[in-house]
Design an enzyme around this catalytic site. Structure first.
Site, PDB file in Angstrom:
ATOM      1  N   ARG A   1     119.182  43.706  75.446  1.00 21.70           N
ATOM      2  CA  ARG A   1     117.834  44.186  75.717  1.00 21.70           C
ATOM      3  C   ARG A   1     117.474  44.161  77.212  1.00 21.70           C
ATOM      4  O   ARG A   1     116.862  45.096  77.717  1.00 21.70           O
ATOM      5  CB  ARG A   1     116.857  43.273  74.961  1.00 21.70           C
ATOM      6  CG  ARG A   1     115.407  43.694  74.980  1.00 21.70           C
ATOM      7  CD  ARG A   1     114.528  42.561  74.418  1.00 21.70           C
ATOM      8  NE  ARG A   1     115.041  42.023  73.185  1.00 21.70           N
ATOM      9  CZ  ARG A   1     114.742  42.501  71.978  1.00 21.70           C
ATOM     10  NH1 ARG A   1     113.909  43.498  71.856  1.00 21.70           N
ATOM     11  NH2 ARG A   1     115.264  41.965  70.902  1.00 21.70           N
TER      12      ARG A   1
ATOM     13  N   ARG B   1     110.941  49.740  65.456  1.00 15.98           N
ATOM     14  CA  ARG B   1     110.614  48.354  65.816  1.00 15.98           C
ATOM     15  C   ARG B   1     109.168  47.954  65.522  1.00 15.98           C
ATOM     16  O   ARG B   1     108.901  46.816  65.173  1.00 15.98           O
ATOM     17  CB  ARG B   1     110.951  48.084  67.294  1.00 15.98           C
ATOM     18  CG  ARG B   1     112.458  48.149  67.574  1.00 15.98           C
ATOM     19  CD  ARG B   1     112.802  47.688  68.970  1.00 15.98           C
ATOM     20  NE  ARG B   1     112.528  46.278  69.179  1.00 15.98           N
ATOM     21  CZ  ARG B   1     111.507  45.795  69.850  1.00 15.98           C
ATOM     22  NH1 ARG B   1     110.655  46.600  70.435  1.00 15.98           N
ATOM     23  NH2 ARG B   1     111.339  44.497  69.957  1.00 15.98           N
TER      24      ARG B   1
ATOM     25  N   CYS C   1     106.513  59.756  56.141  1.00 18.55           N
ATOM     26  CA  CYS C   1     105.610  59.548  55.011  1.00 18.55           C
ATOM     27  C   CYS C   1     105.526  58.075  54.648  1.00 18.55           C
ATOM     28  O   CYS C   1     105.970  57.645  53.580  1.00 18.55           O
ATOM     29  CB  CYS C   1     106.080  60.366  53.828  1.00 18.55           C
ATOM     30  SG  CYS C   1     105.959  62.118  54.177  1.00 18.55           S
TER      31      CYS C   1
HETATM   32  C1  LIG Z   1     121.714  40.539  69.430  1.00 20.36           C
HETATM   33  C2  LIG Z   1     122.733  39.710  70.068  1.00 20.36           C
HETATM   34  C3  LIG Z   1     122.880  39.707  71.450  1.00 20.36           C
HETATM   35  C4  LIG Z   1     121.967  40.467  72.379  1.00 20.36           C
HETATM   36  O1  LIG Z   1     120.642  40.069  72.288  1.00 20.36           O
HETATM   37  P1  LIG Z   1     119.571  40.657  73.324  1.00 20.36           P
HETATM   38  O2  LIG Z   1     118.294  40.069  72.864  1.00 20.36           O
HETATM   39  O3  LIG Z   1     119.598  42.133  73.197  1.00 20.36           O
HETATM   40  O4  LIG Z   1     119.965  40.202  74.679  1.00 20.36           O
HETATM   41  C5  LIG Z   1     123.908  38.960  71.984  1.00 20.36           C
HETATM   42  N1  LIG Z   1     124.758  38.260  71.202  1.00 20.36           N
HETATM   43  C6  LIG Z   1     124.641  38.223  69.864  1.00 20.36           C
HETATM   44  C7  LIG Z   1     125.608  37.449  69.073  1.00 20.36           C
HETATM   45  C8  LIG Z   1     123.637  38.945  69.250  1.00 20.36           C
HETATM   46  O5  LIG Z   1     123.520  38.901  67.921  1.00 20.36           O
END
Ligand SMILES: *Cc1c(COP(=O)(O)O)cnc(C)c1O
Length: 448
Positions: free
Chosen positions: A293, A330, A361
């Protein structure tokens, strides 16, 4: 409106991203449209890589592909010197298709199939992150039959749960992921993996959550995990050399969000790791982190065309756009919040509070509850910010809406990195059995 990254307002009062007029992008590529700001992706990737390298010379930043993955994104990740974290055969295939170096791929997942495990081993991925005992067995068998040795990390559930604004330590964490530390499962898994001739146990992994606004939970996780590595050394006589602390760094979706500077995560993790290693007498392991993210989230903006506007006097004004939960689930899924601007009126003062609805819908198909916009009218272009992570990657064809295109913008250039799906794409996997087309059914043929 926060004009971060390369966002500006041009002389026509239009929002520009990466030197591209978003109103023109909407005209040229249609809406909904994902716009990715290449400079922001690269800036975030670099900030993370450089800050970790500065504090921990033996470290690696691994991009979590699940947040946004296409072949073009793989190229950027490769060029920025990051590893790539994949969680499925599909993500691995995308990386391989893009020519991403397999040795920099980390393969996650709590229920990898035999096919996925074999695909990963044949491709020569850098690390498989093993989640459970069944997988350990499946992996050993696959490695044996392919006559290879798999380099693995074990996913540990450290008993720390980080939420957006706080974190808790629980004795026995309730999670579908990983080997539980507190009940001895983790140590048993280490023993099994270390003893398996088909495996090369490189280290441990944990991931404590997402959109975490504090650095302290990462420091706590590092201390717990290094404490456990000390136990592994005492109990199993094995010194582990790698520790992957997962992702989860927070980003600013709306003006109330105050995440730390990206570099502060590295500083806090480095301090905790160094201190914990001194206390336990362990060598400092190679430290990995897996942000998703925080690299792509702020780099994405979605452009929509505004359609119908429903005013319920004294209650609420619904403003419908030509996308919704299909391209961004989201808000419907977990109440995510976003900011937005009317892209062709970006120079005007926002003066009306409206709620942005999608076209699916479902009453729950909302993108933003309550946002202040400048005189929004049908035909205007709405830009919703911070949609780079977990939007396209979570998109669906609900209501048989084709998924949007994505463009990568940089210094006035806009390149398509994902083509818009067509109606033809939507039916391309449909099949009509012969008996629905007037042909004889199998039963009828059998009678004859
Ligand atoms: C989702 C996830 C990430 C990344 O998380 P972010 O919040 O996008 O930084 C990294 N490692 C694992 C194992 C995850 O499940």
């Amino acid at each position: 409106m926060v004009l971060d990254g390369t966002k500006t307002i041009n002389s026509e009062g239009h929002l520009e991203i990466g030197g591209c007029d978003t109103v023109k992008l909407a005209e040229q590529f249609g809406t909904p449209l994902y716009v990715f700001d290449e400079a922001v992706i690269r800036r975030n990737a670099r900030a993370l890589r450089e800050s970790f390298a500065a504090h921990l010379p033996r470290s690696e930043v691994i991009y979590a592909g699940k947040s946004f993955l296409t072949t073009a994104m793989c190229k950027i990740v490769e060029q920025e010197g990051l590893g790539l974290d994949v969680v499925s055969g599909g993500e691995l295939y995308t990386a391989l298709k893009a020519g991403f170096p397999p040795e920099r791929v980390y393969f996650h997942g709590n229920n990898k199939s035999e096919d996925e495990i074999r695909l990963a081993l044949k491709a020569g991925v850098g690390r498989l992150v093993v989640d459970n005992f069944l997988e350990l067995e499946m992996l050993r068998e696959a490695a044996r039959s392919l006559k290879t040795r798999a380099r693995v990390l074990l996913r540990i559930t450290p008993g720390i749960e980080a939420h957006t604004h706080d974190y808790v330590r629980t004795g026995q964490i309730d999670s579908k992921f990983g080997f539980t530390l507190s009940n001895g499962q983790a140590l048993a898994a280490v023993r099994q993996a270390a003893a398996a001739p088909e495996l090369h146990l490189m280290g441990l992994h944990c991931h404590i959550g997402s959109q975490i606004f504090e650095v302290e939970p990462f420091a706590v996780a590092a201390r717990v995990m290094i404490g456990f590595m000390g136990e592994v050394k005492e109990e199993a006589g094995k010194i582990l050399r790698e520790l992957d602390l997962g992702g989860g760094f927070g980003i600013t979706y709306t003006h109330g969000d105050r995440p730390p500077e990206l570099s502060r995560y590295a500083a806090a993790i480095a301090r905790a790791v160094t201190e914990a290693c001194q206390e336990t007498g362990l060598p400092v392991p190679k430290i990995m982190v897996e942000p998703g993210r925080s690299i792509t989230g702020p780099a994405g903006t979605t452009l929509y065309t505004i359609g119908s506007i429903k005013e319920i006097p004294g209650v609420r004004t619904y403003l419908a756009v030509d996308g919704g939960m299909g391209d961004n689930p989201r808000t419907a899924l977990y109440g995510a919040k976003y900011e937005a601007v009317v892209a062709n009126k970006a120079d005007l003062e926002p003066d009306r509070v409206v709620s942005v609805a999608g076209k699916c819908c479902e009453s729950g198909d909302m993108l933003i509850w309550d946002v202040c916009l400048a005189d929004p009218r049908p035909g205007d272009i709405l830009a919703v910010f911070c949609t780079g992570a977990y939007n396209y990657s979570m998109a669906s064809n609900y209501n048989r809406l084709p998924r949007p295109a994505a463009v990568l913008v940089n210094e006035g250039e806009a390149d398509l990195i994902l083509e818009r799906e067509s109606y033809e794409d939507l039916v391309s996997h449909d099949r009509i059995p012969g008996r629905l087309q007037g042909e004889e059914s199998k039963a009828e043929r059998a009678v004859l």
